[in-house]
Structure formats: structure tokens, C-alpha cells
Enzyme design. Structure first.
Site, PDB file in Angstrom:
ATOM      1  N   SER A   1       0.853  -1.181   0.000  1.00 29.60           N
ATOM      2  CA  SER A   1       0.000   0.000   0.000  1.00 29.60           C
ATOM      3  C   SER A   1       0.889   1.231   0.000  1.00 29.60           C
ATOM      4  CB  SER A   1      -0.879  -0.007   1.255  1.00 29.60           C
ATOM      5  OG  SER A   1      -1.531   1.227   1.437  1.00 29.60           O
TER       6      SER A   1
ATOM      7  N   TYR B   1      -2.861  -0.741  10.887  1.00 24.71           N
ATOM      8  CA  TYR B   1      -2.694  -1.169   9.495  1.00 24.71           C
ATOM      9  C   TYR B   1      -1.424  -0.560   8.889  1.00 24.71           C
ATOM     10  CZ  TYR B   1      -3.758  -1.672   4.490  1.00 24.71           C
ATOM     11  OH  TYR B   1      -3.701  -1.965   3.150  1.00 24.71           O
TER      12      TYR B   1
END
Length: 340
Positions: free
Chosen positions: A145, A158
Site C-alpha cells: 500500500s 494497518y
């Protein structure tokens, strides 16, 4: 790069395959004739994903697996090789998250996110390498990501996991290069994607959670994963203009980005509607055990199904030029907004 006939014979393992990027990736491999082992916890989602793979032209095996449990991951890998054959590609996608300020997340919740979203990648990579390394061939793709480089508010668990995957990936790649191994690892850094996680993530936000715009349909990241699997000598790929702009701006002016995200990061991750207090939560139990949620989330009307940047990422020289331009533009825009 494999030719089409070889691709048809590929055996691929995809974790987190019951929804979102994992499911779109499994279907994309199926579309070119691969045999795909699907690992996830939710039986309804897995069974539906297996049907999608087979309708696309592939062969599917659904294996209920909690990737936070190394023994389950290892058992799944052993079953794939016993029943399907040699694993050619392993794609780590499975994750979970908590949308909340750090001080509202319990130690148990933080540990669970880390176990799934970081250690799940480690365990998958261990099981893949245990088989690929003695054969001196195979490819592992880590789905990352933009948040592997740039932390944002409300997703500290996260972001921490994605940062950890990035460091782990770099270390492992160096070790394989040192040995001149023909096993390759690569990483694909993703933008905001229209996945079902926003329907079932544990959230303590007042309004419904959403990806930071712009939002991409999961088929865009899936196509990037397939390309990375076929061209794994690159250390990483970036997907989406927003990923390029974010990472370039963070490299040039991270302090400005801190302040910009402090001002905008709370609102940009929430919609206008109040969060449903009774929405399912997949942190401890799968949200798709009895109901399939599909590959897409609730943002089809806002998500784009194209990205010119993905083409640029496949042509690295052009991407470098775009990154330099993007960094200048992004920093200028952020500075202007911060001063306003």
C-alpha cells in the site's frame, strides 16, 4: 516472462482471496487458465470466489485458512502441492484493520491486526519459500500500500503492519539476491480500493469508513499483481497516480504531509452517513462466513476502472519522470493548502 501456454499451467496461491483485491487477483489468474488455491476464512466468500475463478476459465481450490496461524498456512501449502502440484506463484493479500485513533484501540485488537496483516505475510512467505527455494524457482508477490511508506491517521495498526511488510520484503530480497536465487519477491503498492472491507472493518468512527479518494476498482490492482508476478525482478510497483503523488511528496516533504493529513485525514476517510453500530466486524470472525460480499465494496459509483499510471509503472523510465513531476506538484499543492 512465461508464454500463454505456461501461464495456463501455473499453480497460484492467493491469500485473502474471498473478497477485494485478493478475489479480483484470483479471478484474473483464472481468466488466463491458472489453477488457483484460494485461502481465506469465510466459507461463503471462498466458495463464491472459487465459482468466479472457474467461470473465468481457471481451476479453483478453496481452503479455509486463518493466515495469522502459521500451522494453518503451512497445512494449506502442503495440501496445494499434494493435490494440485508445484506452487509457481504465491500472492499475499489477506489483511484486517481498525479505524480509530490509536488511543481507542485495545492491545488485543492491535495484536490481531498485526498478526493478520503483517505476520500473515511472513507465514505465507515462509511456506512458499520452504518449497520454492530447494527448487530454485518461484515468485512471491506482496500486496502492499502507499501506507507502507506514509502513515495516515485512524489506521495506525494497518499502517504499522504495511511498514513492517516493506522492511521485511527489502531484507528478504537482499538475502535472495545475495544467494543469486531464482526465487523472486516483489511488492505492489496500492491506492484506495473499492473493497468490502469498508462494510465490515472494526470502526469507531462516527460516520461510515471509506478509502481515501481517488478510489480504484479492485481489477486495477489485480492486473498490476499479475504483471508483477510475470515480471518479478522489479523490487516494487506503484499503482495509481495517488500512490505516486503520496510517496513522492512524502519523500520530499514529509513534515508538510504530516500537517496536511492532520487537517484532512479524518474527514477524507469518512462518508456523510452515520456508521451502522450493528455492521459486521471481521477482526475476530469472518464477515463472509455465511454471506458472500463479492470483490467490490459499496463505492462502485465513485470508483474508476482505469489508471494510466499503471501503464507508466510498467515502463519504469517514464515512471521515474512522472514521479519527479508528481513530487514537485504535490509538495506545491500541499504547501499552498497548508498556508491557506
Amino acid at each position: 516472462m512465461r508464454d500463454r501456454q505456461q501461464n495456463r499451467q501455473q499453480i497460484v496461491v492467493v491469500t485473502g482471496a474471498s473478497a477485494g483485491i485478493g478475489r479480483a487477483t484470483a479471478v484474473a489468474f483464472g481468466r488466463r487458465g491458472a489453477t488457483v488455491a484460494l485461502l481465506a476464512r469465510g466459507r461463503a466468500g471462498l466458495e463464491a470466489a472459487a465459482r468466479d475463478v472457474e467461470e473465468a476459465g481457471g481451476t479453483a481450490m478453496a481452503i479455509p485458512t486463518d493466515t495469522a496461524d502459521h500451522e494453518q498456512v503451512e497445512a494449506a501449502a502442503a495440501r496445494v502441492e499434494d493435490e494440485l502440484g508445484t506452487i509457481d506463484v504465491w500472492v499475499n493479500v489477506a489483511f484486517t484493520s481498525v479505524f480509530a485513533p490509536f488511543w481507542e484501540i485495545s492491545p488485543e485488537e492491535y495484536a490481531r491486526v498485526t498478526e493478520v496483516s503483517y505476520l500473515g505475510f511472513v507465514y505465507g512467505t515462509m511456506s512458499a519459500l520452504r518449497r520454492m527455494k530447494p527448487r530454485d524457482r518461484g515468485t512471491i508477490v506482496q500486496v502492499g500500500s502507499a501506507l507502507a511508506y506514509r502513515g495516515i491517521p485512524l489506521q495506525s495498526a494497518y499502517c504499522g503492519a504495511k511498514h513492517a511488510i516493506q522492511g521485511f520484503h527489502e531484507s528478504l530480497r537482499c538475502e535472495l539476491l545475495h544467494e543469486r536465487s531464482n526465487v523472486h519477491v516483489t511488492m505492489v503498492q496500492m491506492p484506495g480500493v473499492n473493497t468490502p472491507q469498508f462494510r465490515w472493518v472494526l470502526s469507531r468512527l462516527p460516520n461510515k469508513a471509506q478509502p481515501v479518494p481517488p478510489i480504484y476498482q479492485p481489477e486495477i490492482p489485480a492486473s498490476a499483481v499479475l504483471y508483477a508476478a510475470d515480471h518479478p525482478r522489479r523490487r516494487e510497483y506503484w499503482v495509481g497516480g495517488s500512490t505516486v503523488g503520496t510517496l513522492a511528496a512524502n519523500a520530499v516533504a514529509p513534515g508538510i504531509l504530516d500537517r496536511y493529513l492532520a487537517r484532512t485525514g479524518f474527514a477524507s476517510q469518512q462518508g456523510d452517513e452515520p456508521r451502522d453500530p450493528d455492521q459486521p466486524v471481521n477482526l475476530w470472525e469472518p464477515a463472509d462466513a455465511d454471506r458472500d460480499h463479492g470483490a467490490h465494496g459499496p463505492f462502485d459509483d465513485r470508483a474508476t476502472d482505469r489508471s494510466y499510471q499503471v501503464w507508466a509503472s510498467r515502463h519504469h523510465g517514464l515512471l521515474a519522470g512522472l514521479g519527479a513531476v508528481g513530487a514537485t506538484a504535490a509538495v506545491g499543492a500541499l504547501a499552498s493548502r497548508w498556508r491557506s
